[in-house]
Design a protein around this motif. Structure first.
Motif, PDB file in Angstrom:
ATOM      1  N   LYS A  54       0.822  -1.212   0.000  1.00 21.09           N
ATOM      2  CA  LYS A  54       0.000   0.000   0.000  1.00 21.09           C
ATOM      3  C   LYS A  54       0.858   1.266   0.000  1.00 21.09           C
ATOM      4  N   GLU A  55       1.819   1.303   0.907  1.00 18.32           N
ATOM      5  CA  GLU A  55       2.691   2.469   1.041  1.00 18.32           C
ATOM      6  C   GLU A  55       3.555   2.672  -0.202  1.00 18.32           C
ATOM      7  N   VAL A  56       4.086   1.558  -0.749  1.00 14.71           N
ATOM      8  CA  VAL A  56       4.945   1.625  -1.928  1.00 14.71           C
ATOM      9  C   VAL A  56       4.159   2.161  -3.127  1.00 14.71           C
ATOM     10  N   VAL A  57       2.966   1.610  -3.337  1.00 17.03           N
ATOM     11  CA  VAL A  57       2.133   2.039  -4.469  1.00 17.03           C
ATOM     12  C   VAL A  57       1.785   3.517  -4.352  1.00 17.03           C
ATOM     13  N   LYS A  58       1.398   3.938  -3.151  1.00 13.39           N
ATOM     14  CA  LYS A  58       1.041   5.343  -2.925  1.00 13.39           C
ATOM     15  C   LYS A  58       2.224   6.243  -3.237  1.00 13.39           C
ATOM     16  N   SER A  59       3.395   5.825  -2.780  1.00 16.52           N
ATOM     17  CA  SER A  59       4.609   6.598  -2.977  1.00 16.52           C
ATOM     18  C   SER A  59       4.967   6.713  -4.461  1.00 16.52           C
ATOM     19  N   ILE A  60       4.840   5.607  -5.196  1.00 17.10           N
ATOM     20  CA  ILE A  60       5.151   5.617  -6.632  1.00 17.10           C
ATOM     21  C   ILE A  60       4.165   6.516  -7.375  1.00 17.10           C
ATOM     22  N   ARG A  61       2.892   6.411  -7.022  1.00 13.53           N
ATOM     23  CA  ARG A  61       1.870   7.230  -7.685  1.00 13.53           C
ATOM     24  C   ARG A  61       2.084   8.716  -7.442  1.00 13.53           C
ATOM     25  N   ARG A  62       2.656   9.045  -6.284  1.00 20.64           N
ATOM     26  CA  ARG A  62       2.935  10.458  -5.970  1.00 20.64           C
ATOM     27  C   ARG A  62       4.178  10.967  -6.681  1.00 20.64           C
ATOM     28  N   GLY A  63       4.882  10.063  -7.363  1.00 13.85           N
ATOM     29  CA  GLY A  63       6.043  10.481  -8.144  1.00 13.85           C
ATOM     30  C   GLY A  63       7.366  10.402  -7.416  1.00 13.85           C
ATOM     31  N   ASN A  64       7.395   9.723  -6.278  1.00 15.31           N
ATOM     32  CA  ASN A  64       8.669   9.551  -5.580  1.00 15.31           C
ATOM     33  C   ASN A  64       9.557   8.591  -6.358  1.00 15.31           C
ATOM     34  N   LYS A  65      10.853   8.889  -6.397  1.00 14.77           N
ATOM     35  CA  LYS A  65      11.800   8.029  -7.106  1.00 14.77           C
ATOM     36  C   LYS A  65      12.592   7.203  -6.110  1.00 14.77           C
TER      37      LYS A  65
END
Length: 154
Positions: A54-65
């Motif tokens: 959940k956290e990883v997906v949210k982070s990727i969707r927010r554009g974190n690299k």
């Protein structure tokens, strides 16, 4: 109960390999696996880590690299099948490690973890210059190894 004999150790290794999901590619070899888990450990110390799907997906969707490390022995596999696709769309390198337990140990959690995202910089606050350089060097090393591994696949 202390140390395992060599036979028990090799049996544990075999079990890990048997439990691997068929989609676990690119799978880190022994050396890269060690290096990746070391990076995860260091990232956890410096709060540069997102744990769990959940956290990883949210982070990727927010554009974190960063670099995504996924455990290869997840069951049911459907839990993480969308993560590599997200990573590819966002140009985020990802690699599989054989065991979710090892990933959790490196990520400083007690529960087995499906995947973690190692960020290039901490979400809150700042790192000291020296620490940031160390983390960046480890990060760059792992990323280059992963891209080498990925290029040999396709």
């Amino acid at each position: 109960m202390g140390s395992d004999s060599e036979a028990e150790k090799s049996q544990k290794e075999k079990k890990k390999i048997l439990a691997l999901a068929p989609i676990a590619k690119p799978l880190a070899g022994k050396k890269l696996c060690k290096r990746t888990l070391k990076l995860v450990r260091r990232a956890a110390e410096h709060k540069c880590l997102k744990r769990g799907v959940k956290e990883v997906v949210k982070s990727i969707r927010r554009g974190n690299k960063g670099i995504c490390v996924i455990a290869g022995n997840i069951s049911p596999i459907d839990v993480i099948t969308h993560v590599p696709i997200l990573c590819e769309e966002s140009d985020i390198p990802y690699v599989y490690v054989p065991s979710k337990e090892d990933l959790a140990n490196a990520g400083a959690t007690k529960r087995p973890t499906c995947c973690v995202l190692v960020l290039t910089k901490p979400t809150k606050g700042e790192l000291g210059q020296e620490e940031q350089e160390k983390l960046k060097a480890d990060y760059a090393q792992v990323v280059s190894d992963v891209s080498e591994l990925t290029s040999s696949l396709f």
